[in-house]
Motif scaffolding. Structure first.
Motif, PDB file in Angstrom:
ATOM      1  N   MET A   1      21.668 -15.786  32.810  1.00 33.68           N
ATOM      2  CA  MET A   1      22.218 -17.129  32.984  1.00 33.68           C
ATOM      3  C   MET A   1      22.787 -17.300  34.383  1.00 33.68           C
ATOM      4  O   MET A   1      22.665 -18.381  34.988  1.00 33.68           O
ATOM      5  CB  MET A   1      23.302 -17.388  31.938  1.00 33.68           C
ATOM      6  CG  MET A   1      22.788 -17.614  30.526  1.00 33.68           C
ATOM      7  SD  MET A   1      21.630 -19.014  30.389  1.00 33.68           S
ATOM      8  CE  MET A   1      22.620 -20.368  31.001  1.00 33.68           C
ATOM      9  N   TRP A   2      23.401 -16.257  34.910  1.00 29.27           N
ATOM     10  CA  TRP A   2      23.944 -16.331  36.275  1.00 29.27           C
ATOM     11  C   TRP A   2      22.825 -16.636  37.267  1.00 29.27           C
ATOM     12  O   TRP A   2      23.015 -17.424  38.201  1.00 29.27           O
ATOM     13  CB  TRP A   2      24.638 -15.022  36.617  1.00 29.27           C
ATOM     14  CG  TRP A   2      25.519 -15.080  37.819  1.00 29.27           C
ATOM     15  CD1 TRP A   2      25.303 -14.489  39.027  1.00 29.27           C
ATOM     16  CD2 TRP A   2      26.780 -15.757  37.941  1.00 29.27           C
ATOM     17  NE1 TRP A   2      26.344 -14.752  39.892  1.00 29.27           N
ATOM     18  CE2 TRP A   2      27.263 -15.524  39.252  1.00 29.27           C
ATOM     19  CE3 TRP A   2      27.534 -16.531  37.057  1.00 29.27           C
ATOM     20  CZ2 TRP A   2      28.472 -16.052  39.694  1.00 29.27           C
ATOM     21  CZ3 TRP A   2      28.743 -17.053  37.505  1.00 29.27           C
ATOM     22  CH2 TRP A   2      29.197 -16.811  38.811  1.00 29.27           C
ATOM     23  N   ALA A   3      21.659 -16.032  37.061  1.00 24.94           N
ATOM     24  CA  ALA A   3      20.518 -16.298  37.933  1.00 24.94           C
ATOM     25  C   ALA A   3      20.064 -17.755  37.806  1.00 24.94           C
ATOM     26  O   ALA A   3      19.674 -18.382  38.797  1.00 24.94           O
ATOM     27  CB  ALA A   3      19.366 -15.355  37.593  1.00 24.94           C
ATOM     28  N   HIS A   4      20.128 -18.303  36.590  1.00 26.31           N
ATOM     29  CA  HIS A   4      19.769 -19.717  36.405  1.00 26.31           C
ATOM     30  C   HIS A   4      20.757 -20.628  37.134  1.00 26.31           C
ATOM     31  O   HIS A   4      20.353 -21.648  37.714  1.00 26.31           O
ATOM     32  CB  HIS A   4      19.742 -20.070  34.919  1.00 26.31           C
ATOM     33  CG  HIS A   4      18.561 -19.503  34.188  1.00 26.31           C
ATOM     34  ND1 HIS A   4      17.261 -19.775  34.555  1.00 26.31           N
ATOM     35  CD2 HIS A   4      18.487 -18.697  33.090  1.00 26.31           C
ATOM     36  CE1 HIS A   4      16.434 -19.150  33.732  1.00 26.31           C
ATOM     37  NE2 HIS A   4      17.154 -18.490  32.836  1.00 26.31           N
TER      38      HIS A   4
ATOM     39  N   GLY B   1      23.795 -15.740  43.974  1.00 25.81           N
ATOM     40  CA  GLY B   1      24.092 -14.991  42.755  1.00 25.81           C
ATOM     41  C   GLY B   1      24.185 -13.501  42.958  1.00 25.81           C
ATOM     42  O   GLY B   1      24.317 -12.741  41.999  1.00 25.81           O
ATOM     43  N   GLU B   2      24.166 -13.074  44.226  1.00 25.14           N
ATOM     44  CA  GLU B   2      24.174 -11.647  44.538  1.00 25.14           C
ATOM     45  C   GLU B   2      25.578 -11.047  44.491  1.00 25.14           C
ATOM     46  O   GLU B   2      25.763  -9.878  44.133  1.00 25.14           O
ATOM     47  CB  GLU B   2      23.575 -11.444  45.929  1.00 25.14           C
ATOM     48  CG  GLU B   2      23.594 -10.014  46.420  1.00 25.14           C
ATOM     49  CD  GLU B   2      23.154  -9.905  47.878  1.00 25.14           C
ATOM     50  OE1 GLU B   2      23.461  -8.873  48.501  1.00 25.14           O
ATOM     51  OE2 GLU B   2      22.514 -10.849  48.397  1.00 25.14           O
ATOM     52  N   LEU B   3      26.589 -11.852  44.866  1.00 27.07           N
ATOM     53  CA  LEU B   3      27.959 -11.349  44.990  1.00 27.07           C
ATOM     54  C   LEU B   3      28.893 -12.082  44.037  1.00 27.07           C
ATOM     55  O   LEU B   3      28.905 -13.316  43.984  1.00 27.07           O
ATOM     56  CB  LEU B   3      28.454 -11.538  46.433  1.00 27.07           C
ATOM     57  CG  LEU B   3      29.916 -11.157  46.713  1.00 27.07           C
ATOM     58  CD1 LEU B   3      30.127  -9.656  46.508  1.00 27.07           C
ATOM     59  CD2 LEU B   3      30.317 -11.580  48.122  1.00 27.07           C
ATOM     60  N   LEU B   4      29.700 -11.323  43.291  1.00 21.96           N
ATOM     61  CA  LEU B   4      30.734 -11.878  42.422  1.00 21.96           C
ATOM     62  C   LEU B   4      32.093 -11.660  43.073  1.00 21.96           C
ATOM     63  O   LEU B   4      32.330 -10.611  43.684  1.00 21.96           O
ATOM     64  CB  LEU B   4      30.717 -11.201  41.051  1.00 21.96           C
ATOM     65  CG  LEU B   4      29.407 -11.282  40.270  1.00 21.96           C
ATOM     66  CD1 LEU B   4      29.527 -10.496  38.968  1.00 21.96           C
ATOM     67  CD2 LEU B   4      29.040 -12.721  39.985  1.00 21.96           C
ATOM     68  N   LEU B   5      32.975 -12.639  42.919  1.00 17.80           N
ATOM     69  CA  LEU B   5      34.310 -12.561  43.482  1.00 17.80           C
ATOM     70  C   LEU B   5      35.347 -12.676  42.370  1.00 17.80           C
ATOM     71  O   LEU B   5      35.054 -13.162  41.272  1.00 17.80           O
ATOM     72  CB  LEU B   5      34.544 -13.698  44.486  1.00 17.80           C
ATOM     73  CG  LEU B   5      33.548 -13.858  45.635  1.00 17.80           C
ATOM     74  CD1 LEU B   5      33.871 -15.108  46.439  1.00 17.80           C
ATOM     75  CD2 LEU B   5      33.558 -12.628  46.533  1.00 17.80           C
ATOM     76  N   ALA B   6      36.565 -12.236  42.650  1.00 19.02           N
ATOM     77  CA  ALA B   6      37.682 -12.431  41.729  1.00 19.02           C
ATOM     78  C   ALA B   6      38.941 -12.668  42.539  1.00 19.02           C
ATOM     79  O   ALA B   6      39.094 -12.137  43.647  1.00 19.02           O
ATOM     80  CB  ALA B   6      37.858 -11.228  40.804  1.00 19.02           C
TER      81      ALA B   6
END
Length: 378
Positions: free
Chosen positions: A43-46, A117-122
């Motif tokens: 879903m993240w890729a979508h 969609g390659e990098l996630l942050l927090a």
């Protein structure tokens, strides 16, 4: 005021609604919950394909230059199906800090990776002792040759377990509750001295406790100006309140629809229970609360980029109170009108109830923001 959406906004709304309707049924959501990270990478890729991950960022960095209204439309759609992916953590919270305080080099390096969609942050700001006090920061930042050393701990970091980069607040100067002296840093989540403990919250979303033990970062890791991170933190939290207000409206919308359908189909004494006038009145009150919440979410979307800080803070606090009260009323009545089935794990309405309760206590609960509003008139 003109509350009509533009053609582009309606196109965005339709695209997100179609995606979630096709790929986020309640059964599929339960399957996503069972995945190792508690959400769906597919879903993240979508979302990346639709441009949702780059929505609020400037076009020069690979984004789409969207604003508060566009984020509101996305979060409403996500709230209608209880999306689990780290959109709030990556795009709204850490993304707002990066967008407001990041240098040209930092944004050029990170935003395209987020948008693809390659990098996630927090956003790692809250601490155990602080509760809702944004200036209560005990994590320290000590200068050293060519950079900084961070020590401390962060609590209830939304999707901090899967992020590749953390936006961490630390005190470079001042006392515990001083607003001055707080600095934001970009920290590699896999850096030496970073430890993360992941857990599932009551609504099924993931969070982490993060400890920082002599974590070394370079001078280029500072996000914004040294000691001037607090105004950015306030803006990040306000963006989070606006986004979760819209999410709560989407959740209320689904609960209202589910409850109406149940009242029409549940038979008792040979007729639908929805023919009971008292239940009709209750359903009407739920609808009124939903529409009040929707109006407040629209106000938040318009106010989140307001230049007057006092005006923005006042209205965002008012939104937090109003949407929290509306979501509590709608969710409690949705469960009650469903009877015993509303309490079961297999039925969706209880999941919406839990998400609304977590939202109410995120970024300060209703009582906290009521107190803030009361202080303004004393």
């Amino acid at each position: 005021m003109d509350f009509d959406f533009t053609d582009e906004q309606r196109l965005l709304q339709g695209s997100v609604d179609r995606l979630t309707a096709d790929r986020y049924t309640f059964e599929k959501r339960r399957a996503y919950l069972a995945e190792p990270e508690g959400w769906s990478r597919a879903m993240w890729a979508h979302y990346a394909e639709l441009g949702l991950l780059g929505l609020p960022f400037g076009e020069g960095y690979g984004g789409f230059g969207g604003g508060g209204t566009e984020l509101m439309l996305v979060m409403e759609a996500f709230g209608r199906v209880l999306v689990l992916e780290p959109y709030l953590a990556t795009v709204v919270l850490a993304g707002t800090a990066l967008r407001l305080a990041g240098s040209e080099a930092q944004q050029q390096a990170l935003v395209p990776r987020v948008a693809e969609g390659e990098l996630l942050l927090a956003f790692a700001h809250g601490e155990r002792q602080a509760r809702y006090d944004l200036s209560d920061v005990l994590t320290t930042a000590r200068p050293k040759a060519g950079g900084w050393v961070l020590d401390g701990a962060k609590s209830v970091v939304a999707h901090g377990d899967c992020a590749g980069q953390l936006v961490v607040s630390a005190r470079a100067a001042g006392e515990r509750n001083d607003t001055a002296g707080i600095t934001l840093f970009l920290v590699d989540a896999e850096a030496n001295g970073v430890a993360r403990r992941s857990y599932t919250m009551r609504d099924g979303t993931r969070a982490a406790e993060i400890s920082l033990s002599a974590v070394e970062v370079g001078a280029d890791a500072v996000l914004g100006e040294v000691g001037a991170g607090f105004p950015v933190i306030e803006r990040v939290v306000e963006a989070g309140i606006a986004a979760t207000a819209a999410e709560a409206v989407g959740a209320m919308e689904t609960m209202q629809a589910m409850t109406l359908e149940y009242l029409k189909t549940r038979q008792q004494f040979g007729r639908p229970i929805g023919q009971n006038q008292a239940l009709q009145h209750r359903a009407t009150e739920m609808f009124v609360s939903l529409e009040q919440g929707r109006s407040l979410a629209m106000l938040a979307a318009m106010m989140v980029d307001e230049g007057d800080g006092a005006e923005r803070a006042h209205n965002i606090a008012m939104v937090k109170v109003g949407v929290g009260q509306a979501a509590r009323f709608v969710s409690q009545n949705a469960v009650q009108l469903h009877g015993g089935i509303g309490m079961t794990e297999e039925y969706a309405v209880g999941h919406y109830f839990r998400r609304c309760m977590v939202i109410e206590h995120t970024f300060g609960d209703t009582a906290h923001h009521l107190s803030r509003l009361a202080d303004e008139v004393r």
